[in-house]
Motif scaffolding. Structure first.
Motif, mmCIF file in Angstrom:
data_model
loop_
_atom_site.group_PDB
_atom_site.id
_atom_site.type_symbol
_atom_site.label_atom_id
_atom_site.label_comp_id
_atom_site.label_asym_id
_atom_site.label_seq_id
_atom_site.Cartn_x
_atom_site.Cartn_y
_atom_site.Cartn_z
ATOM 1 N N THR A 20 -47.622 8.050 24.791
ATOM 2 C CA THR A 20 -48.336 8.056 26.057
ATOM 3 C C THR A 20 -49.355 6.932 26.040
ATOM 4 N N ALA A 21 -49.367 6.154 27.098
ATOM 5 C CA ALA A 21 -50.244 4.972 27.145
ATOM 6 C C ALA A 21 -51.727 5.328 27.082
ATOM 7 N N HIS A 22 -52.111 6.490 27.569
ATOM 8 C CA HIS A 22 -53.536 6.841 27.626
ATOM 9 C C HIS A 22 -54.020 7.672 26.431
ATOM 10 N N LEU A 23 -53.158 7.829 25.424
ATOM 11 C CA LEU A 23 -53.555 8.536 24.207
ATOM 12 C C LEU A 23 -53.247 7.669 22.988
ATOM 13 N N GLN A 25 -51.645 6.435 19.577
ATOM 14 C CA GLN A 25 -50.340 6.697 18.943
ATOM 15 C C GLN A 25 -50.548 7.572 17.710
ATOM 16 N N TYR A 65 -43.762 3.739 27.328
ATOM 17 C CA TYR A 65 -45.019 4.494 27.284
ATOM 18 C C TYR A 65 -45.365 5.111 28.633
ATOM 19 N N ASP A 66 -44.431 5.057 29.590
ATOM 20 C CA ASP A 66 -44.660 5.670 30.900
ATOM 21 C C ASP A 66 -43.316 5.978 31.549
#
Length: 119
Positions: A20-23, A25, A65-66
């Protein structure tokens, strides 16, 4: 896509997403390498106690990632290359409408090689 193995039909399964781009890795503590969402999902499905998916029918995508990238890389890495004409997307209730709209959009774009869309 369904393939046959000794008269038994197995779907090809593509697990999607690097993360996820907002968390941040997730990195495995034992070797410091990332654990992609798709590989974790594939491992779970291959080890499922009731309906394990054989490894030869399992595919993973570790680039996106999305949701837009999920659809794009599903098409460019799997469906167009393998000639798969039908897919079923499994997601959760929260994402279903956005996911359907994005996959419909990505899969409606004509293939640059033959001018047709997979739909």
């Amino acid at each position: 896509r369904t393939t046959t193995n000794n008269g038994v039909h197995h779907p090809s399964v593509v697990c999607l997403s690097a993360g996820t781009a907002h968390l941040p890795q997730y990195v495995t503590p034992h070797n410091g390498l990332p654990l992609w969402e798709s590989t974790a999902s594939a491992a779970y499905l291959m080890q499922h106690p009731t309906y394990p998916i054989p490894e030869k029918y399992m595919f993973v995508e570790t680039t996106s990632y999305d949701t837009i990238s999920n659809a794009f890389f599903t098409r460019s890495t799997f469906t167009d290359i393998n000639g798969w004409k039908k897919i079923i997307v499994v997601t959760n209730e929260f994402h279903i409408h956005r996911t359907k709209a994005i996959f419909d959009w990505i899969f409606s774009v004509p293939n640059t090689e033959n001018g047709s869309s997979p739909n």
